[in-house]
Design a protein around this motif. Structure first.
Motif, short mmCIF file in Angstrom:
data_model
loop_
_atom_site.label_atom_id
_atom_site.label_comp_id
_atom_site.label_asym_id
_atom_site.label_seq_id
_atom_site.Cartn_x
_atom_site.Cartn_y
_atom_site.Cartn_z
N GLU A 246 12.21 27.91 54.81
CA GLU A 246 13.32 28.80 55.15
C GLU A 246 14.29 28.99 53.98
N TRP A 247 14.38 28.02 53.11
CA TRP A 247 15.26 28.10 51.94
C TRP A 247 14.51 27.55 50.75
N GLY A 248 14.59 28.24 49.60
CA GLY A 248 13.87 27.73 48.44
C GLY A 248 14.15 28.55 47.19
N GLN A 249 13.57 28.11 46.10
CA GLN A 249 13.72 28.80 44.83
C GLN A 249 12.54 29.74 44.62
N ILE A 250 12.84 30.86 44.03
CA ILE A 250 11.80 31.84 43.73
C ILE A 250 11.80 32.07 42.21
N SER A 251 10.64 32.07 41.62
CA SER A 251 10.56 32.22 40.16
C SER A 251 10.81 33.66 39.75
N LEU A 252 11.28 33.83 38.51
CA LEU A 252 11.49 35.17 37.98
C LEU A 252 10.17 35.92 37.95
N GLU A 253 9.07 35.22 37.66
CA GLU A 253 7.76 35.86 37.64
C GLU A 253 7.41 36.45 39.00
N GLU A 254 7.73 35.69 40.08
CA GLU A 254 7.44 36.19 41.43
C GLU A 254 8.35 37.37 41.76
N LEU A 255 9.58 37.31 41.29
CA LEU A 255 10.50 38.44 41.51
C LEU A 255 9.98 39.69 40.80
N ILE A 256 9.52 39.52 39.58
CA ILE A 256 8.99 40.66 38.83
C ILE A 256 7.75 41.22 39.53
N ARG A 257 6.92 40.31 40.05
CA ARG A 257 5.72 40.76 40.76
C ARG A 257 6.07 41.59 41.99
#
Length: 345
Positions: A246-257
């Motif tokens: 429910e809560w966590g960190q998301i990588s910049l790579e995943e955001l770009i994807r």
């Protein structure tokens, strides 16, 4: 001769005595007493309690009288107390309770995490303590062991649970009518907003930022979280739904994807700005950054499960679907007006 006369005299006396009837003794009646009525002890009826209610953790809480001295242990509870019209009976609040503005005039008991200042609370002599879900059962028990009355509410999972908690606060304070009006108004606004959302088939991808301490791995709301549900209800797709919790960190790579259509800064309360986001290394590869679709939001409207939650949902909906809400300001209760921030290009 004298002896004969004397003897005759004696006979006459005896004869006279023998002929007189002996008096019969008469029984004297005893005085009758009328017994005094015995006064039976009058039983003093025990007054019925003002309210007996079950809290969200299955505990029965009894209020002997309408509470006059209330303490709240989280901002959401403080806002509910004021919303139902019982703010004048609030004698203590946690240090983060800053809304409505009148709340700042109420004495603070300090923070509630990881421990509570029980001495400060006892000194206020409260007859009711509202403890929302951020307060642990152990903290509640510590307060009850001091003889205090505590009503414990869990963290709501959806908007309907928030409405039910507002109604319960109305019952606890004796302000049921005002609480009913508040909830009716919120339901009406919620229905009107959702009717507009149904007019569109588009579902923009949304990245909601919770913590940017590490810009390469910002924290966000994952699947099933309260914010995830709000984004969906406001007509968007939550980029954070790809996480495993429910809560966590998301990588910049995943955001770009995923390349979100827009970025909403729940970190604006802590100093993050669209300008700062544009300066983060690698973030210019995101379309939302290049097009200036970065929007700060008052995170208190989203993170506090209280009477302003519909204000927060309306703010999200205006950011995600500005075409459905041409007016930048939609007034909620008299104490708030929300405005859609302009994109920073």
């Amino acid at each position: 001769m004298r002896r004969i006369l004397g003897f005759a005299l004696i006979l006459m006396i005896l004869a006279g005595c023998a002929g007189a009837p002996s008096p019969t003794p008469t029984a004297t009646p005893l005085p009758t007493r009328t017994p005094s009525p015995t006064a039976l002890p009058t039983a003093t009826p025990t007054p019925a309690p003002f309210l007996s209610a079950t809290d969200d953790f299955g505990r029965t809480v009894v209020l002997q009288a309408r509470p006059q001295r209330i303490v709240t242990l989280a901002p959401s509870a403080t806002e509910m107390i004021f919303a139902v019209g019982a703010g004048d009976r609030l004698v203590g609040r946690d240090e983060l309770s800053d809304y409505p503005p009148e709340a700042k005039n109420v004495p603070s008991i300090g923070g509630t995490y990881p421990s509570i200042n029980t001495e400060a609370i006892v000194a206020l002599r409260p007859d009711l303590i509202l403890a929302p879900g951020v307060i642990s059962p152990e903290q509640v028990k510590a307060l009850e062991d001091l003889g205090l009355v505590v009503f414990h509410q869990r963290t709501p999972k959806d908007i309907e649970e928030i409405f039910q908690q507002i109604l319960m606060v109305g019952r606890l304070t004796g302000n049921t009518e005002q609480a009913g009006k508040v909830v009716a108004d919120l339901r009406s606004r919620l229905t009107a907003m959702e009717e507009k959302i149904r007019q569109t088939q588009t579902r923009p991808k949304v990245f909601y930022e919770l913590d940017a301490t590490d810009p390469g791995k910002p924290w966000t709301a994952g699947p099933g979280s309260f914010i995830d549900r709000l984004i969906a209800r406001a007509g968007g797709q939550n980029v954070g739904a790809s996480l495993s919790s429910e809560w966590g960190q998301i990588s910049l790579e995943e955001l770009i994807r995923q390349d979100p259509d827009l970025i909403i800064l729940g970190t604006a309360n802590y100093g993050e700005t669209p300008e700062k986001v544009r300066q983060r290394p690698g973030w210019n590869r995101l379309r939302a950054v290049r097009e200036g679709r970065i929007y700060p939001i008052n995170a208190d409207l989203i993170s506090r499960p209280g009477p302003r939650i519909v204000d927060g949902l309306e703010a999200l909906a205006r950011i995600i679907h500005p075409e459905l809400f041409p007016q930048p300001a939609v007034k909620g209760p008299a104490w708030i007006a929300l405005r859609l921030p302009a994109p920073v290009r």
